[in-house]
Design a protein around this motif. Structure first.
Motif, mmCIF file in Angstrom:
data_model
loop_
_atom_site.group_PDB
_atom_site.id
_atom_site.type_symbol
_atom_site.label_atom_id
_atom_site.label_comp_id
_atom_site.label_asym_id
_atom_site.label_seq_id
_atom_site.Cartn_x
_atom_site.Cartn_y
_atom_site.Cartn_z
ATOM 1 N N TYR A 198 -19.323 24.434 -10.093
ATOM 2 C CA TYR A 198 -19.327 22.973 -10.163
ATOM 3 C C TYR A 198 -18.083 22.434 -9.456
ATOM 4 N N LEU A 199 -18.255 21.355 -8.708
ATOM 5 C CA LEU A 199 -17.110 20.748 -8.036
ATOM 6 C C LEU A 199 -16.137 20.187 -9.068
ATOM 7 N N ARG A 200 -14.860 20.386 -8.802
ATOM 8 C CA ARG A 200 -13.801 19.876 -9.674
ATOM 9 C C ARG A 200 -12.802 19.115 -8.813
ATOM 10 N N ASP A 201 -12.350 17.964 -9.324
ATOM 11 C CA ASP A 201 -11.380 17.167 -8.572
ATOM 12 C C ASP A 201 -10.101 17.956 -8.336
ATOM 13 N N PRO A 202 -9.435 17.708 -7.198
ATOM 14 C CA PRO A 202 -8.143 18.359 -6.945
ATOM 15 C C PRO A 202 -7.146 17.968 -8.027
ATOM 16 N N PRO A 203 -6.114 18.790 -8.244
ATOM 17 C CA PRO A 203 -5.081 18.425 -9.227
ATOM 18 C C PRO A 203 -4.525 17.044 -8.904
ATOM 19 N N SER A 204 -4.404 16.229 -9.935
ATOM 20 C CA SER A 204 -4.001 14.847 -9.698
ATOM 21 C C SER A 204 -2.546 14.762 -9.274
ATOM 22 N N SER A 205 -2.301 13.868 -8.357
ATOM 23 C CA SER A 205 -0.944 13.556 -7.928
ATOM 24 C C SER A 205 -0.912 12.082 -7.582
ATOM 25 N N PRO A 206 0.183 11.395 -7.915
ATOM 26 C CA PRO A 206 0.241 9.968 -7.640
ATOM 27 C C PRO A 206 0.029 9.697 -6.159
ATOM 28 N N ARG A 207 -0.867 8.782 -5.855
ATOM 29 C CA ARG A 207 -1.136 8.429 -4.470
ATOM 30 C C ARG A 207 -0.749 6.978 -4.248
ATOM 31 N N LYS A 208 0.195 6.742 -3.364
ATOM 32 C CA LYS A 208 0.687 5.397 -3.136
ATOM 33 C C LYS A 208 0.169 4.887 -1.794
ATOM 34 N N PRO A 209 -0.233 3.632 -1.752
ATOM 35 C CA PRO A 209 -0.685 3.069 -0.477
ATOM 36 C C PRO A 209 0.481 2.909 0.481
ATOM 37 N N ARG A 210 0.215 3.074 1.758
ATOM 38 C CA ARG A 210 1.246 2.890 2.777
ATOM 39 C C ARG A 210 1.090 1.576 3.515
ATOM 40 N N LEU A 211 -0.091 0.970 3.393
ATOM 41 C CA LEU A 211 -0.370 -0.293 4.063
ATOM 42 C C LEU A 211 -1.004 -1.263 3.084
ATOM 43 N N ALA A 212 -0.863 -2.543 3.368
ATOM 44 C CA ALA A 212 -1.556 -3.570 2.610
ATOM 45 C C ALA A 212 -1.963 -4.673 3.577
ATOM 46 N N GLN A 213 -2.980 -5.422 3.199
ATOM 47 C CA GLN A 213 -3.419 -6.548 4.008
ATOM 48 C C GLN A 213 -3.238 -7.832 3.218
ATOM 49 N N ALA A 214 -2.668 -8.836 3.866
ATOM 50 C CA ALA A 214 -2.411 -10.113 3.196
ATOM 51 C C ALA A 214 -3.710 -10.825 2.876
ATOM 52 N N LEU A 215 -3.864 -11.222 1.623
ATOM 53 C CA LEU A 215 -5.054 -11.953 1.196
ATOM 54 C C LEU A 215 -4.933 -13.452 1.472
ATOM 55 N N CYS A 216 -3.687 -13.928 1.644
ATOM 56 C CA CYS A 216 -3.459 -15.346 1.927
ATOM 57 C C CYS A 216 -2.085 -15.499 2.565
ATOM 58 N N ASP A 217 -1.777 -16.684 3.045
ATOM 59 C CA ASP A 217 -0.457 -16.944 3.619
ATOM 60 C C ASP A 217 0.606 -16.888 2.512
ATOM 61 N N TYR A 218 1.805 -16.421 2.887
ATOM 62 C CA TYR A 218 2.921 -16.387 1.935
ATOM 63 C C TYR A 218 4.196 -16.724 2.693
ATOM 64 N N ALA A 219 4.782 -17.900 2.416
ATOM 65 C CA ALA A 219 5.971 -18.349 3.136
ATOM 66 C C ALA A 219 6.902 -19.117 2.195
ATOM 67 N N PRO A 220 7.518 -18.438 1.232
ATOM 68 C CA PRO A 220 8.446 -19.108 0.315
ATOM 69 C C PRO A 220 9.767 -19.421 1.037
ATOM 70 N N PRO A 221 10.572 -20.316 0.466
ATOM 71 C CA PRO A 221 11.830 -20.678 1.127
ATOM 72 C C PRO A 221 12.915 -19.600 1.048
ATOM 73 N N GLN A 222 12.781 -18.672 0.095
ATOM 74 C CA GLN A 222 13.829 -17.656 -0.071
ATOM 75 C C GLN A 222 13.878 -16.723 1.138
ATOM 76 N N THR A 223 15.085 -16.503 1.668
ATOM 77 C CA THR A 223 15.226 -15.680 2.872
ATOM 78 C C THR A 223 14.971 -14.205 2.606
ATOM 79 N N ALA A 224 15.138 -13.769 1.348
ATOM 80 C CA ALA A 224 14.934 -12.352 1.028
ATOM 81 C C ALA A 224 13.453 -11.993 0.954
#
Length: 213
Positions: A145-171
């Motif tokens: 029977y197929l078994r999932d690989p041992p779990s390891s945290p998987r973090k995304p490397r990219l994201a796509q903006a869902l909307c505009d974001y332009a706050p006044p803070q320079t940081a």
């Protein structure tokens, strides 16, 4: 590999496919140096823009991994631990590599009429094929029977903006809807840090859709 449409897309060329936001898309081929994926929607196959869709993250999908690399990953794993990879010999097709403990067996996934199969059973997607062989033996000579690989945290490397974001803070990182953002730090649930348009800054994670590649 399944994906979900982040935005609606209207094809402008004969070899492209139109789709609506929220549609489930079957991705059949991914080129590392291209912004387009080959995909299938309701039996029609063609190109879809990479930045309009989000791949569903599955730990077993390894992408373009060679047969030899798959064997190195899986040998001496528990019997049934597996990965799905793009076929080396047949572009656009897939293979399931499965650990037998001391060796690794490879099963070619055949495709026809929008269906995927290894033996007699056929399925409308790779995901359903995998789910089936988690409760039914993928092997003939023994029960595996197929078994999932041992779990390891998987973090995304990219994201796509869902909307505009332009706050006044320079940081803070400014971006426009649809922009791709390189994720540099996702450890906080309140603010993420990323790079976009040559600038680095922080932003709230609810403004973006993580992309798993």
């Amino acid at each position: 590999m399944e994906a979900v449409a982040l935005f609606s897309f209207t094809a402008s060329e004969p070899d492209e496919i139109s789709f609506q936001k929220g549609d489930i898309i079957k991705v059949t081929e991914m080129e590392d140096d291209s912004c387009w994926f080959t995909a299938e929607i309701q039996g029609k196959r063609g190109f879809v823009p990479e930045n309009y869709i989000s791949l569903h993250p599955y730990p077993w999908f390894a992408g373009r991994v060679s047969r030899l690399d798959a064997e190195k990953r899986l040998r001496w794993q528990d019997t049934g631990v597996f990965l799905v990879r793009e076929s080396e010999s047949a572009p656009g097709e897939f293979s399931v590599s499965v650990s037998y403990g001391d060796r690794v067996e490879h099963f070619r996934v055949l495709e026809g009429g929008g269906q995927y199969y290894i033996w007699d059973e056929s399925f409308c997607s790779l995901n359903r094929l995998v789910d089936f062989y988690k409760t039914h033996s993928i092997a003939v000579e023994k029960v595996v029977y197929l078994r999932d690989p041992p779990s390891s945290p998987r973090k995304p490397r990219l994201a796509q903006a869902l909307c505009d974001y332009a706050p006044p803070q320079t940081a803070h990182l400014h971006f426009l809807r649809g922009d791709l953002i390189d994720l540099l730090d996702c450890s906080s649930s309140l603010t993420w840090r990323g790079r976009c348009r040559g600038r680095v800054g922080i932003f709230p994670p609810e403004y973006v859709q993580p992309l798993y590649r």
